[in-house]
Design a protein around this motif. Structure first.
Motif, PDB file in Angstrom:
ATOM      1  N   ILE A 108     -35.842  12.023  23.660  1.00 48.45           N
ATOM      2  CA  ILE A 108     -36.010  11.474  22.312  1.00 48.45           C
ATOM      3  C   ILE A 108     -34.838  11.874  21.426  1.00 48.45           C
ATOM      4  O   ILE A 108     -34.340  11.067  20.629  1.00 48.45           O
ATOM      5  N   LEU A 109     -34.378  13.108  21.565  1.00 39.13           N
ATOM      6  CA  LEU A 109     -33.234  13.568  20.781  1.00 39.13           C
ATOM      7  C   LEU A 109     -31.989  12.737  21.090  1.00 39.13           C
ATOM      8  O   LEU A 109     -31.280  12.302  20.185  1.00 39.13           O
ATOM      9  N   VAL A 110     -31.758  12.477  22.364  1.00 40.78           N
ATOM     10  CA  VAL A 110     -30.585  11.690  22.762  1.00 40.78           C
ATOM     11  C   VAL A 110     -30.725  10.245  22.282  1.00 40.78           C
ATOM     12  O   VAL A 110     -29.781   9.662  21.743  1.00 40.78           O
ATOM     13  N   VAL A 111     -31.908   9.666  22.469  1.00 39.66           N
ATOM     14  CA  VAL A 111     -32.125   8.268  22.090  1.00 39.66           C
ATOM     15  C   VAL A 111     -32.011   8.092  20.579  1.00 39.66           C
ATOM     16  O   VAL A 111     -31.486   7.082  20.093  1.00 39.66           O
ATOM     17  N   SER A 112     -32.476   9.087  19.816  1.00 41.41           N
ATOM     18  CA  SER A 112     -32.445   8.955  18.357  1.00 41.41           C
ATOM     19  C   SER A 112     -31.026   8.956  17.805  1.00 41.41           C
ATOM     20  O   SER A 112     -30.800   8.528  16.674  1.00 41.41           O
ATOM     21  N   MET A 113     -30.046   9.392  18.590  1.00 38.53           N
ATOM     22  CA  MET A 113     -28.651   9.394  18.149  1.00 38.53           C
ATOM     23  C   MET A 113     -27.976   8.043  18.347  1.00 38.53           C
ATOM     24  O   MET A 113     -26.812   7.884  18.000  1.00 38.53           O
ATOM     25  N   LEU A 114     -28.701   7.084  18.892  1.00 39.59           N
ATOM     26  CA  LEU A 114     -28.120   5.767  19.190  1.00 39.59           C
ATOM     27  C   LEU A 114     -28.252   4.778  18.040  1.00 39.59           C
ATOM     28  O   LEU A 114     -28.193   3.570  18.263  1.00 39.59           O
ATOM     29  N   GLY A 115     -28.462   5.248  16.860  1.00 40.31           N
ATOM     30  CA  GLY A 115     -28.541   4.349  15.702  1.00 40.31           C
ATOM     31  C   GLY A 115     -29.973   4.031  15.324  1.00 40.31           C
ATOM     32  O   GLY A 115     -30.922   4.691  15.748  1.00 40.31           O
ATOM     33  N   ASN A 116     -30.123   2.960  14.530  1.00 38.67           N
ATOM     34  CA  ASN A 116     -31.449   2.579  14.037  1.00 38.67           C
ATOM     35  C   ASN A 116     -32.392   2.174  15.158  1.00 38.67           C
ATOM     36  O   ASN A 116     -33.569   2.516  15.139  1.00 38.67           O
TER      37      ASN A 116
END
Length: 188
Positions: A108-116
């Motif tokens: 989730i931390l990695v995915v949340s860095m991919l923008g909106n």
């Protein structure tokens, strides 16, 4: 100087000094000097620190290895006792949804860095994961409480559920003490 009298006769029997030891008794000042050197250790401060550090490291390593093996004398107070061993083994034989928490948190931390879009996806993952963990935990917690109550009827069970849940949330490789039992085979 050292004499003894034979009870049946009046003759004096001489005994050699230090009999039975194989060596003479050291002088007091020599014995004390030797003892002080053993206690004091090396005279070089740098060497003394190195020796102390090595001794501390080996003791720490022995404690950690003992704790990982599950030896009672090395365990923390929260892990000691047959009831806690039973809970650890019970949790370690099962796969729980709570084990997915840490890996999914990293995802989730990695995915949340991919923008909106990534932030929206991470919220959806949380929304899906939390109820699954909660329902699964409620099911196995009830089973565990019942079995602990049957096996240890006269012992207080305060903190057992939280202990089991915290252990279940960790990935099996990260558990301390290390899992001592194999996972059971899934039926079906």
């Amino acid at each position: 100087m050292f004499t003894r009298r034979d009870k049946t006769t009046t003759e004096v029997v001489e005994e050699p000094l230090g009999s039975g030891k194989g060596h003479a008794t050291p002088k007091r000042r020599d014995a004390e000097r030797e003892r002080r050197e053993r206690v004091k250790g090396p005279s070089d401060p740098k060497l003394a620190r190195k020796v102390d550090r090595q001794r501390a490291m080996s003791e720490r390593r022995a404690r950690n290895e003992g704790m990982m093996r599950g030896e009672e004398r090395y365990l923390t107070t929260r892990d000691v006792g047959p009831r806690r061993r039973f809970i650890r083994d019970w949790i370690d034989t099962r796969f729980t949804a709570a084990e997915l928490f840490l890996p999914s948190a990293v995802l989730i931390l990695v995915v949340s860095m991919l923008g909106n879009a990534g932030r929206a996806l991470s919220v959806l993952i949380w929304i899906a994961l939390i109820p699954v963990i909660a329902v699964d935990s409620l099911i196995w917690t009830r089973k565990l409480r019942r079995q602990v109550g049957e096996k240890f009827p006269n012992e207080p069970r305060k903190g057992d559920t939280l202990y089991a849940f915290m252990r279940a949330m960790l990935v099996r490789r990260m558990r301390t003490p290390r899992a001592a039992v194999a996972r059971r085979k899934l039926r079906g």
